[in-house]
Enzyme design. Structure first.
Site, short mmCIF file in Angstrom:
data_model
loop_
_atom_site.label_atom_id
_atom_site.label_comp_id
_atom_site.label_asym_id
_atom_site.label_seq_id
_atom_site.Cartn_x
_atom_site.Cartn_y
_atom_site.Cartn_z
N SER A 158 55.67 -57.72 20.28
CA SER A 158 55.59 -57.54 21.73
C SER A 158 56.82 -56.81 22.22
CB SER A 158 55.50 -58.91 22.43
OG SER A 158 55.75 -58.80 23.81
N TYR A 176 58.11 -67.64 23.26
CA TYR A 176 57.28 -66.48 22.91
C TYR A 176 58.17 -65.33 22.44
CZ TYR A 176 54.07 -62.51 23.62
OH TYR A 176 53.31 -61.37 23.46
#
Length: 264
Positions: free
Chosen positions: A157, A170
């Site tokens: 990401s 995350y």
């Protein structure tokens, strides 16, 4: 006519979390380029219809594989199923991922951020974003190393470069995935197996979040992304095709940020 290096006819790809979203976008493009696809999901809710849709559109063999790829036994069963069904496995795409937007601890003076991640939520975020990639890579390793050929593509990401408020765990998992990509690439380079990663930015999916949420996300992206728009799911698939094909045989250990400039 495309360069021959991008032709992956006859290759077999296993894609985790592929019933919708980025995983579906990757599956569509790889199938169009000639690959047969094993589509993984936890339940048949989306993946069976997605498999049928892609198979009809491309004429390739697309098989749904239900498994919880955060669990060792399920991963081993899934990979064994793929090898039995197709006889080979050339491309692994560790795409499964999810986020829970909560702070690590309650934030003083922030009633909207008073609820922190629970132990179960913390484990969930780490498992679906990092553990699954490690387990699946480990499971395909013997097959790829014996054949001295294979491609592993991890989906990280843009937060692996910038971080994100209330997205700490995350971000930890996606950053660790970048490190895992580098280390595994070095370990397997002598055996002809390449390991790379894609770090997507904003890619709204109406199926995942609903039409209205997708529109809202696209509107925010128009303001926040330097290129002035959200990404298209197909664009991740096109980059994945490069990494899955012979065109990328001299690339390994790299993470490519596909985010419209967000991480600059």
């Amino acid at each position: 006519m495309l360069p021959a290096e991008y032709d992956i006819t006859g290759k077999v790809a296993f894609i985790t979390g592929a019933g919708r979203g980025i995983g579906k976008g990757i599956a569509q493009v790889l199938a169009e380029a000639g690959a047969d696809i094993a589509l993984n999901a936890l339940t048949p809710r989306y993946v069976e219809s997605t498999a049928a849709e892609i198979a009809k559109a491309t004429g390739r063999r697309v098989v749904p594989v239900m498994a919880d790829v955060t669990k060792v036994d399920d991963v081993q069963r899934a990979i064994e199923q793929v090898l039995k069904e197709f006889g080979r496995l050339d491309v692994l795409v560790n795409n499964l991922g999810d986020a829970i937007r909560k702070p690590l601890v309650p934030l003083p003076g922030r009633p909207d951020a008073a609820t922190a991640l629970t132990d179960d939520e913390l484990k969930f975020v780490m498992d679906v974003n990092l553990t699954e990639a490690i387990l699946c890579t480990r499971a395909v390793g013997p097959h790829m190393l014996e054949r001295r050929s294979g491609k592993v593509i991890n989906i990280s990401s843009w937060t692996a470069r910038q971080g994100g408020g209330e997205m700490v765990v995350y971000t930890i998992a996606k950053t660790a995935l970048v490190g895992f990509t580098r280390a595994q690439a070095l370990e397997w380079a002598p055996y002809g197996v390449q390991v790379n990663a894609i770090a997507p930015g904003i890619f709204p999916d109406p199926v995942t979040g609903g039409e209205e949420r997708a529109r809202q996300t696209a509107a925010r992206a128009a303001q926040a992304v330097p290129l002035g728009r959200a990404g298209k799911l197909r664009e991740v698939g096109l980059l994945a095709l490069y990494l899955a094909s012979a065109a990328s045989d001299y690339m390994t250990g790299q993470t490519i940020f596909l985010d419209g400039g967000m991480s600059l």
